[in-house]
Design an enzyme around this catalytic site. Structure first.
Site, short mmCIF file in Angstrom:
data_model
loop_
_atom_site.label_atom_id
_atom_site.label_comp_id
_atom_site.label_asym_id
_atom_site.label_seq_id
_atom_site.Cartn_x
_atom_site.Cartn_y
_atom_site.Cartn_z
N SER A 413 0.83 -1.21 0.00
CA SER A 413 0.00 0.00 0.00
C SER A 413 0.86 1.25 0.00
CB SER A 413 -0.92 -0.01 1.22
OG SER A 413 -0.17 -0.14 2.40
N HIS A 434 -2.61 -2.43 -6.06
CA HIS A 434 -2.98 -2.11 -4.68
C HIS A 434 -4.48 -2.26 -4.51
CE1 HIS A 434 -3.47 1.12 -1.34
NE2 HIS A 434 -3.35 -0.10 -0.82
N GLU A 446 -5.66 0.46 -7.31
CA GLU A 446 -4.60 1.39 -7.75
C GLU A 446 -3.58 0.58 -8.53
OE1 GLU A 446 -3.33 3.32 -4.09
OE2 GLU A 446 -4.16 5.21 -4.78
N ASN A 484 -3.78 6.77 -0.26
CA ASN A 484 -3.25 6.82 1.11
C ASN A 484 -2.44 8.09 1.36
OD1 ASN A 484 -4.48 4.54 2.00
ND2 ASN A 484 -2.71 3.19 1.67
#
Ligand code: T1G
Length: 703
Positions: A413, A434, A446, A484
């Site tokens: 991540s 991801h 992702e 993130n």
């Protein structure tokens, strides 16, 4: 280009075929073509009935959304619908694929509707911030009854053919016919049995019963409002259907049109239409111009934990064979158990059948404790512990085991995919995929393209996203990629707001009021406070001294072993394992103590200012991500936030929201906050440039 609407006669049945690929949308030429075809059928004395159907993969799937926002062009769809409804010969709509929105409304203007078994019917205007605008909220309740109509209009769901027949929407469903055969079959029956021209507007038998229970029907408003979380179109749809019960037909049509046109002008509709097209645009990336997706017939997933089992399920549910590799038999048994438990849950919820579960477990899923068993995998997805050394070791071994051309993906991540790729002899075959937990549910994927990732491998990532029903968004390599990295910024704002005087519970309330399902602190409690705690400790040594540290109060809570839902206490208390937390005075006391230690005098924050800060931080980081090329377009960032971080869809995503707020307004907010903390709030250069040049994020999307 062939005519968008064709007319022919087969014996004594006129056949009108709409041919406007890809979804037979009701563009102006289609609307005009339908009127012209009707005139031919009425003038053709040999034509005793009319069948209307769609060419290609579906019946008409709705109005042409690309016409919205442009000056309306005659004929209006409502005119076309009324013309067919008033025709003196029986008109049969033959449905297949997805008869949606204006497409279904057109079919409701026909006298009968038949379908093939696989067809679905729906009124998804609600997902565009609209309601049906050509009679859907007026004719549907007359045929199905108000309750079924309210369900269709407020949820926008696609109703399978047999269910639609049971409610009265369809008159016949054929299992083995083509749409044309189905239409001709029913038209033959109508002619031979001299069936009447039956207009939906004349069907009154359910109306009386509904009028008698209108108070009960109104009671559905509260539940609809709760689910809508600030979106208005579901409630307007309810009102439009209820109006049908209380108004004469023509007046109800006018009422619906007025409500529809008001919504068409609304920000919510503009945002939802942006989301609709962005969801389709986001999969169009430069690598697809040269890259060709590789065939993926077998996938290896390394790790059977939460992520590994979720990723395995996402692939298995799409019918792709998966070999799960774990370090030992116990871990593998646990991983397989997670897969089976989730499948069982699907059966309980009616989303899965026992038969499909057995097929998955017996024919598609296999397990191993030996990486060598992945030698013939076309794609390997590593989903092990977030530790660079562990990942490097695995990729070095995969490099020796996997066949040439195998795609090697990490589910990390935030770790650097370039660094992982560098331990292999084939960095061009390495990519980041991801997934978001639960990986079998969350639609966002992702697709992290490293420096040497080949276009074929990137194209393979996007093809896998489409095949598994996910929304693939291209991301470059940086700490946190797109989602993130942005999350880190608005979590920090939430922490700073609390240190400066807001309660965490009020911050959460403001964010929920904005349209999120939960606030940042409830979300952190759900994910586990220890995750953020570990990240903060990991970054402590590299933290810029100019950066304000505002997580002390959370660290103190973690030091008490309170990590959130999983320990029964975090920022909230979860009595008896409750999923919904209650505020904790001990946490408020910890916050007060930290403020005193830091010499902070607490002040109040309105919900408006909480959101202003929360969104300004999110948008500012997003602009930096854009400027660095980590994200391709603003719409990519919107899709990450909408599909992976629960940003309210009826606001279109942070970049659409910023355009609607005004980039100058966002910049002014940043400059205001920058007075207190230049390091955190310094406006992104690209934002300043966009404001100076009068550009919007939308203009970058088109570029
Ligand atoms: N108008 C214009 N373009 C459309 C479209 C539409 N209604 N529907 C799809 N497209 C484009 C889409 O952008 C994509 O383009 C291509 O078709 C394939 O779509 C008066 C006012 C039908 C279930 O909301 O739900 O009627 O990217 O990738 O996965 O009351 O498309 O290839 O350039 O989604 O097979 C109501 C919206 C409109 C249906 C097919 N109807 N469409 O899914 O293909 S409002 C809808 C869908 C209305 C009336 C009101 C899906 C689909 P491109 P796709 P798919």
């Amino acid at each position: 280009m062939s005519m968008p609407v064709a007319y022919e006669r087969q014996d004594d049945i006129a056949v009108v075929t709409v041919n406007n690929p890809p979804v037979n949308a009701l563009s102006q030429t289609v609307r005009q073509g339908l009127l012209d075809a009707l005139a031919l059928a009425m003038a053709d004395d040999k034509a005793k009935a009319v069948v209307v159907l769609g060419a290609g993969r579906t019946f008409i799937a709705g109005a042409d959304i690309r016409e919205f926002g442009k000056p309306p062009m005659a004929p209006r769809l409502s005119e076309v619908v009324s013309a067919y409804e008033d025709a003196p010969k029986p008109v049969i709509a033959a449905l297949h694929g997805t008869a949606l929105g204006g497409g279904l409304e057109f079919a409701l203007g026909c006298h009968y509707r038949v379908a093939v078994t696989s067809a679905k019917a729906g009124l998804p205007e609600v997902h565009l911030g609209l309601i049906p605008g050509a009679g859907g909220t007026v004719r549907t309740p007359l045929l199905t009854g108000a309750a079924a109509a309210i369900d269709m209009v407020t949820t926008g769901r696609q109703v399978p053919a047999h269910e639609a027949q049971q409610t009265g929407l369809l008159d016949a469903v054929y299992d083995t016919y083509t749409p044309l055969e189905a239409g001709l079959q029913f038209a033959r029956k109508a002619i031979d049995e001299n069936m009447p021209v039956r207009r939906a507007r004349d069907v009154q038998d359910k109306l009386e019963a509904d009028r008698a229970k209108i108070a009960e029907l109104r009671e559905s408003r509260a539940a609809i409002e709760k689910t809508a979380r600030g979106q208005t179109s579901p409630l307007v749809g309810l009102d439009a259907v209820l109006a049908t019960l209380e108004m004469p037909f023509e007046e109800a049509l006018k009422n619906e049109r007025t409500l529809f046109e008001d919504l068409l002008k609304s920000d919510q509709s503009k945002a939802l239409i942006h989301a609709f097209f962005s969801e389709r645009q986001v999969g169009k990336v430069p690598e697809l111009e040269t890259g060709k997706p590789r065939d993926i017939a077998k996938i290896g997933v390394i790790g059977g934990g939460t992520m590994g089992s979720g990723i395995s399920l996402a692939m298995l549910n799409a019918g792709i064979p998966v070999t799960m590799v774990e370090r030992d038999d116990d871990a593998l048994t646990a991983g397989r158990g997670r897969v089976e438990e989730t499948l069982q849950g699907g059966i309980k919820r009616g989303k899965m059948t026992e038969e499909k579960m057995q097929h998955i477990l017996s024919d598609l899923f296999s397990g191993s404790t030996d990486l060598a068993d992945l030698a013939d995998a076309d794609l390997v997805i590593e989903a092990v512990f977030e530790d660079m050394d562990v990942k490097k070791d695995i990729f070095a071994r995969l490099d020796k085991i996997c066949k040439p051309g195998a795609v090697l993906a990490s589910n990390t991540s935030y770790l650097d995919i370039n660094e992982i790729a560098a331990v292999t002899s084939r960095p061009e075959d390495v990519i980041g995929l991801h997934f978001f937990s639960p990986a079998n549910i969350m639609r966002l994927l992702e697709i992290v393209v490293a420096d040497k990732t080949s276009p074929d491998v990137t194209a393979t990532g996007f093809a896998l996203a489409k095949r598994t029903g996910k929304i693939g968004v291209r991301a470059g390599v940086c700490d946190g990629f797109v989602g993130n990295r942005i999350l880190g910024r608005y979590l920090k704002v939430a922490q700073m707001l609390v240190e400066d005087g807001a309660s965490p519970y009020d911050v959460d309330a403001a964010v929920v009021e904005f349209g999120y399902p939960m606030g940042p602190f409830a979300m952190s409690d759900m994910a586990g406070l220890d995750i953020g705690w570990a990240t903060r400790k990991r970054k402590a040594t590299s933290r810029d001294p100019r950066e304000r540290y505002s997580a002390d109060f959370i660290d103190r809570v973690c030091e008490l072993g309170r990590f959130g839902q999983k320990t029964g206490r975090g920022i909230y208390i979860y009595p008896d394992g409750a999923r919904r937390g209650t505020p904790d005075d001990e946490v408020l006391a910890i916050i007060d103590k930290v403020r005193k230690e830091k010499g902070i005098t607490a002040r109040g924050f309105s919900h408006e200012e909480i959101i202003e800060r929360y969104l300004a931080a999110m948008i500012n980081e997003a602009v930096k991500i854009l400027d660095e090329g980590i994200a391709l377009r603003p719409l990519d960032i919107d899709m990450v936030q909408l599909a992976g971080y629960a940003f309210p869809r009826w606001r279109g995503g942070p970049m659409k929201y910023a355009d609607m707020t005004g980039l100058d307004t966002v910049l002014a907010s940043l400059k205001k906050f920058q007075e207190d903390d230049d390091y955190f709030w310094k406006p992104a250069e690209l934002l300043v440039k966009l404001v100076e040049t009068g550009q919007s994020f939308d203009s970058l999307n088109k570029g």
